[in-house]
Design a protein around this motif. Structure first.
Motif, PDB file in Angstrom:
ATOM      1  N   ARG A  32      32.778  36.244  17.150  1.00  0.00           N
ATOM      2  CA  ARG A  32      33.829  36.791  17.996  1.00  0.00           C
ATOM      3  C   ARG A  32      33.350  38.105  18.606  1.00  0.00           C
ATOM      4  NH1 ARG A  32      37.486  37.979  14.398  1.00  0.00           N
ATOM      5  NH2 ARG A  32      37.501  40.264  14.648  1.00  0.00           N
ATOM      6  N   ILE A  33      33.785  38.371  19.816  1.00  0.00           N
ATOM      7  CA  ILE A  33      33.539  39.651  20.454  1.00  0.00           C
ATOM      8  C   ILE A  33      34.852  40.404  20.536  1.00  0.00           C
ATOM      9  CG2 ILE A  33      32.670  40.860  22.484  1.00  0.00           C
ATOM     10  CD1 ILE A  33      31.064  38.382  23.176  1.00  0.00           C
ATOM     11  N   ASP A  34      34.866  41.611  20.001  1.00  0.00           N
ATOM     12  CA  ASP A  34      36.069  42.424  20.067  1.00  0.00           C
ATOM     13  C   ASP A  34      36.046  43.253  21.347  1.00  0.00           C
ATOM     14  OD1 ASP A  34      36.235  42.873  16.457  1.00  0.00           O
ATOM     15  OD2 ASP A  34      37.191  41.391  17.748  1.00  0.00           O
ATOM     16  N   ASP A  35      36.054  44.566  21.223  1.00  0.00           N
ATOM     17  CA  ASP A  35      36.081  45.398  22.425  1.00  0.00           C
ATOM     18  C   ASP A  35      34.796  45.268  23.232  1.00  0.00           C
ATOM     19  OD1 ASP A  35      37.876  48.298  21.058  1.00  0.00           O
ATOM     20  OD2 ASP A  35      38.466  46.211  21.367  1.00  0.00           O
ATOM     21  N   MET A  36      34.929  45.310  24.547  1.00  0.00           N
ATOM     22  CA  MET A  36      33.803  45.389  25.455  1.00  0.00           C
ATOM     23  C   MET A  36      34.072  46.541  26.418  1.00  0.00           C
ATOM     24  SD  MET A  36      32.984  41.370  26.298  1.00  0.00           S
ATOM     25  CE  MET A  36      31.222  41.624  26.569  1.00  0.00           C
ATOM     26  N   GLY A  37      33.015  47.120  26.939  1.00  0.00           N
ATOM     27  CA  GLY A  37      33.225  48.239  27.841  1.00  0.00           C
ATOM     28  C   GLY A  37      32.016  48.576  28.671  1.00  0.00           C
ATOM     29  N   TRP A  38      32.245  49.474  29.606  1.00  0.00           N
ATOM     30  CA  TRP A  38      31.197  49.984  30.474  1.00  0.00           C
ATOM     31  C   TRP A  38      31.124  51.499  30.353  1.00  0.00           C
ATOM     32  CZ3 TRP A  38      27.786  47.028  33.144  1.00  0.00           C
ATOM     33  CH2 TRP A  38      28.106  45.679  33.322  1.00  0.00           C
ATOM     34  N   TYR A  39      29.910  52.012  30.300  1.00  0.00           N
ATOM     35  CA  TYR A  39      29.632  53.432  30.257  1.00  0.00           C
ATOM     36  C   TYR A  39      28.599  53.748  31.322  1.00  0.00           C
ATOM     37  CZ  TYR A  39      31.966  53.271  25.726  1.00  0.00           C
ATOM     38  OH  TYR A  39      32.883  53.095  24.717  1.00  0.00           O
ATOM     39  N   ARG A  40      28.556  54.990  31.758  1.00  0.00           N
ATOM     40  CA  ARG A  40      27.571  55.364  32.766  1.00  0.00           C
ATOM     41  C   ARG A  40      26.954  56.715  32.432  1.00  0.00           C
ATOM     42  NH1 ARG A  40      31.649  56.193  37.964  1.00  0.00           N
ATOM     43  NH2 ARG A  40      32.797  58.016  37.151  1.00  0.00           N
ATOM     44  N   THR A  89      39.938  45.095  25.474  1.00  0.00           N
ATOM     45  CA  THR A  89      39.979  44.435  24.181  1.00  0.00           C
ATOM     46  C   THR A  89      39.931  42.932  24.354  1.00  0.00           C
ATOM     47  OG1 THR A  89      42.397  44.294  24.075  1.00  0.00           O
ATOM     48  CG2 THR A  89      41.380  46.329  23.283  1.00  0.00           C
ATOM     49  N   SER A  90      39.825  42.224  23.240  1.00  0.00           N
ATOM     50  CA  SER A  90      39.743  40.770  23.295  1.00  0.00           C
ATOM     51  C   SER A  90      41.019  40.132  23.832  1.00  0.00           C
ATOM     52  CB  SER A  90      39.413  40.201  21.916  1.00  0.00           C
ATOM     53  OG  SER A  90      40.403  40.558  20.968  1.00  0.00           O
ATOM     54  N   ASP A  91      42.147  40.829  23.724  1.00  0.00           N
ATOM     55  CA  ASP A  91      43.397  40.287  24.251  1.00  0.00           C
ATOM     56  C   ASP A  91      43.756  40.853  25.621  1.00  0.00           C
ATOM     57  OD1 ASP A  91      45.824  42.216  22.269  1.00  0.00           O
ATOM     58  OD2 ASP A  91      44.173  42.828  23.560  1.00  0.00           O
ATOM     59  N   GLY A  92      42.843  41.618  26.228  1.00  0.00           N
ATOM     60  CA  GLY A  92      43.030  42.029  27.601  1.00  0.00           C
ATOM     61  C   GLY A  92      43.563  43.425  27.838  1.00  0.00           C
ATOM     62  N   ASN A 133      36.501  35.468  28.278  1.00  0.00           N
ATOM     63  CA  ASN A 133      36.127  35.206  26.895  1.00  0.00           C
ATOM     64  C   ASN A 133      35.364  33.886  26.739  1.00  0.00           C
ATOM     65  OD1 ASN A 133      37.271  37.583  25.916  1.00  0.00           O
ATOM     66  ND2 ASN A 133      39.266  36.618  25.569  1.00  0.00           N
ATOM     67  N   ALA A 134      35.686  32.902  27.563  1.00  0.00           N
ATOM     68  CA  ALA A 134      35.009  31.617  27.475  1.00  0.00           C
ATOM     69  C   ALA A 134      33.528  31.735  27.803  1.00  0.00           C
ATOM     70  CB  ALA A 134      35.675  30.596  28.387  1.00  0.00           C
TER      71      ALA A 134
END
Length: 120
Positions: A30-38, A52-55, A73-74
């Protein structure tokens, strides 16, 4: 091995748009949080947006209303849609994800990053 691979960076004029992609691969439960940093030259790495995984989303104040962070997520993929780009947005953009492995451990992962350059 698990990894994140970013794509979509490039050169764009101020006021233009770019869409970055970050795809996760490997043995993932499973992948939980995803994000972008610069990170711009001479500056610290800053948060741009997370989802988050639920949007549920969170955006840095200076990108609210201009950037969005869709997630599929798919496809184990997160995007960063950047509109109304400004020269201050020039930076190396990194993808981050919290992934749960098949052994149920979890850790943070970082991609190699992709360069975004905004000209005036």
């Amino acid at each position: 091995q698990r990894q994140l691979v970013e794509s979509g960076g490039g050169l764009v004029q101020a006021g233009g748009s770019l869409k970055l992609s970050c795809a996760a691969s490997g043995s993932i439960f499973r992948i939980d949080d995803m994000g972008w940093y610069r990170q711009a030259p001479g500056k610290l790495r800053d948060l741009v947006a997370t989802v988050t995984s639920d949007g549920s989303t969170n955006y840095a104040d200076d990108v609210k209303g201009r950037f969005t962070i869709p997630r599929d997520n798919a496809k184990n993929t997160v995007y960063l849609q950047m509109n109304s780009l400004e020269p201050e947005g020039t930076a190396h953009y990194y993808c981050n994800a919290v992934m749960i492995g098949t052994s149920f451990n979890h850790r943070n992962y970082w991609g190699q990053g992709t360069q975004v350059t905004v000209s005036s």
